[in-house]
Design an enzyme around this catalytic site. Sequence first.
Site, PDB file in Angstrom:
ATOM      1  N   LYS A 260      27.358  39.301  19.183  1.00 14.76           N
ATOM      2  CA  LYS A 260      27.826  40.476  18.118  1.00 14.76           C
ATOM      3  C   LYS A 260      26.584  40.604  17.302  1.00 14.76           C
ATOM      4  O   LYS A 260      25.653  39.706  17.063  1.00 14.76           O
ATOM      5  CB  LYS A 260      28.859  39.871  17.265  1.00 14.76           C
ATOM      6  CG  LYS A 260      29.512  40.949  16.563  1.00 14.76           C
ATOM      7  CD  LYS A 260      30.706  41.739  17.633  1.00 14.76           C
ATOM      8  CE  LYS A 260      31.051  43.013  16.936  1.00 14.76           C
ATOM      9  NZ  LYS A 260      32.317  43.638  17.714  1.00 14.76           N
TER      10      LYS A 260
HETATM   11  P1  NAD Z   1      35.116  52.941  13.099  1.00 19.08           P
HETATM   12  O1  NAD Z   1      34.082  52.859  12.191  1.00 19.08           O
HETATM   13  O2  NAD Z   1      35.286  54.122  13.733  1.00 19.08           O
HETATM   14  O3  NAD Z   1      36.563  52.962  11.827  1.00 19.08           O
HETATM   15  C1  NAD Z   1      37.130  52.290  11.005  1.00 19.08           C
HETATM   16  C2  NAD Z   1      38.144  52.666  10.383  1.00 19.08           C
HETATM   17  O4  NAD Z   1      38.787  51.881   9.578  1.00 19.08           O
HETATM   18  C3  NAD Z   1      37.920  54.020   9.709  1.00 19.08           C
HETATM   19  O5  NAD Z   1      38.919  54.847   9.713  1.00 19.08           O
HETATM   20  C4  NAD Z   1      37.772  53.485   8.110  1.00 19.08           C
HETATM   21  O6  NAD Z   1      38.077  54.379   7.151  1.00 19.08           O
HETATM   22  C5  NAD Z   1      38.807  52.239   8.392  1.00 19.08           C
HETATM   23  N1  NAD Z   1      38.723  51.274   7.306  1.00 19.08           N
HETATM   24  C6  NAD Z   1      37.603  50.680   6.876  1.00 19.08           C
HETATM   25  N2  NAD Z   1      37.710  49.469   6.127  1.00 19.08           N
HETATM   26  C7  NAD Z   1      38.798  49.762   5.621  1.00 19.08           C
HETATM   27  C8  NAD Z   1      39.675  48.991   4.848  1.00 19.08           C
HETATM   28  N3  NAD Z   1      39.359  48.165   3.934  1.00 19.08           N
HETATM   29  N4  NAD Z   1      41.065  49.398   4.666  1.00 19.08           N
HETATM   30  C9  NAD Z   1      41.798  50.235   5.646  1.00 19.08           C
HETATM   31  N5  NAD Z   1      40.857  51.076   6.511  1.00 19.08           N
HETATM   32  C10 NAD Z   1      39.712  50.762   6.482  1.00 19.08           C
HETATM   33  O7  NAD Z   1      35.479  51.486  13.725  1.00 19.08           O
HETATM   34  P2  NAD Z   1      36.132  51.155  15.095  1.00 19.08           P
HETATM   35  O8  NAD Z   1      35.197  51.530  16.213  1.00 19.08           O
HETATM   36  O9  NAD Z   1      37.479  52.107  15.047  1.00 19.08           O
HETATM   37  O10 NAD Z   1      36.628  49.757  15.053  1.00 19.08           O
HETATM   38  C11 NAD Z   1      38.065  49.394  14.156  1.00 19.08           C
HETATM   39  C12 NAD Z   1      38.269  47.966  14.577  1.00 19.08           C
HETATM   40  O11 NAD Z   1      38.414  47.888  15.873  1.00 19.08           O
HETATM   41  C13 NAD Z   1      37.177  46.985  13.996  1.00 19.08           C
HETATM   42  O12 NAD Z   1      37.755  45.821  14.052  1.00 19.08           O
HETATM   43  C14 NAD Z   1      36.455  46.575  15.525  1.00 19.08           C
HETATM   44  O13 NAD Z   1      36.005  45.584  15.471  1.00 19.08           O
HETATM   45  C15 NAD Z   1      37.396  46.768  16.650  1.00 19.08           C
HETATM   46  N6  NAD Z   1      37.168  47.068  18.017  1.00 19.08           N
HETATM   47  C16 NAD Z   1      36.397  48.250  18.310  1.00 19.08           C
HETATM   48  C17 NAD Z   1      36.099  48.529  19.456  1.00 19.08           C
HETATM   49  C18 NAD Z   1      35.249  49.829  20.044  1.00 19.08           C
HETATM   50  O14 NAD Z   1      35.103  50.196  21.019  1.00 19.08           O
HETATM   51  N7  NAD Z   1      34.939  50.596  18.731  1.00 19.08           N
HETATM   52  C19 NAD Z   1      36.378  47.531  20.423  1.00 19.08           C
HETATM   53  C20 NAD Z   1      37.095  46.415  20.224  1.00 19.08           C
HETATM   54  C21 NAD Z   1      37.344  46.132  18.854  1.00 19.08           C
END
Ligand code: NAD
Length: 399
Positions: free
Chosen positions: A96
């Site tokens: 990561k």
């Molecule tokens: P992103 O940046 O596209 O979106 C994040 C979202 O979370 C946004 O809507 C933001 O406003 C919101 N957010 C951020 N901080 C917040 C808080 N304190 N309270 C409430 N909402 C909050 O990110 P993403 O890619 O959608 O990732 C989201 C989660 O999924 C993360 O934990 C990431 O590790 C996990 N994840 C992502 C992927 C991927 O393919 N992108 C894969 C596996 C896991």
Amino acid sequence: MPVVDYDALTEVIDIPTPARELLSRPEKQISFALSLPLGDEFFCADAHVVYHNTARGVAKGGIRFDASVTLEETQDLAELMALKTALTQIPFGGGKSGIKADPYELAPLEKDSLIKEFVHMIRKEFVYPLDYVPAPDMGTNPRDMAIIYGETHIPESVTGKPPRNGGLPGRREATGRGVAAVAALAWERASGESLEGATCAVQGFGNVGSWTCQFLADMGVRIVGVSDIHGGIYDEKGLDIGGLTEHVNAGQPLVDFGPAGVSNAELLALPVAFLIPAACGEVLTEENAESVQAKLIIEAANHPTTSEADAILVENGVTIVPDILANSGGVVASYLEWRLGKSGTMTNQQETYEVIDETMADTAARVWDFADDRMSIRTSAWALAVDELVKAMADRGWF
Ligand code: NAD
């Protein structure tokens, strides 16, 4: 502190002491400063890259770009990646990266420059692009991955690229598709009822949250609450997810979409059938776990539940589908993209969806069968993943 308590897990599977030692710490890590001249000013951010374990293959894991990034969080996320790739039996290790800065404070060209600087630094410090394959995570997106590809000129050096830049059709929505698929499987097992009309609240409306909502809405789920970092909205009749997606994609604040506002704290305590944290880590804690009314939690986010909250929720009869299973659709699709990059072949969105759906169904079945009412779904998933890692390390002669 590792995420998994490897000593406690020995009650379920055999983990020789040297394997416990190896799994309890990162295999390799670096921290460095990323700097960028901005006119008369100067931008500087801390960055971390952690390889947790590469016994099963190159370190795979996204780049988190967020003001809250720490080395400890990056270590936890790298460990979860090693477990996730092992659980889904994808031939990758786990790693990561984290860049500690608010991406929304940078203009697009400034962010591009910082991402290029990040690539220069990891090329200097590691044998990148041979030993690490990044992808999007919070705060990074397909364009950032295309910028990385532009630096390496090697298609398999990065996944999550836009399809027209060597990416995979279906990768963008892959994590959300997998979350929705596993939510449907878990719901069937927990209630025996149809998903049609079941209520759900989702925290986070970025890549993962928004696609999860769209796939669940297509399955007939009533999404009554959604939030982002600025707060949430609630409508007990069900939100118009298509309309909300258009509204947010047009750059409008989620909270201005219409129905009643709720805070993020209130969203987690809504009276829903299932709850999906899909934003940042450690949002379900000792302080708020008792207020959770959902009986099923699908961890779309990584590490959204602290160990103290986990104990309270399990005690209260809540089934938690852990992150390493729930959000693994993204890395499954990344593996396809990496393979296509290496071979120069093509696929289409439908094939991507089929591989995700099949992998989620197969992995979920193995996890539920091993749990067999003897342990939580999280413990079962950890045990299967760690067993895979222990055997891989033994095969490599690491202990
Ligand atoms: P992103 O940046 O596209 O979106 C994040 C979202 O979370 C946004 O809507 C933001 O406003 C919101 N957010 C951020 N901080 C917040 C808080 N304190 N309270 C409430 N909402 C909050 O990110 P993403 O890619 O959608 O990732 C989201 C989660 O999924 C993360 O934990 C990431 O590790 C996990 N994840 C992502 C992927 C991927 O393919 N992108 C894969 C596996 C896991």
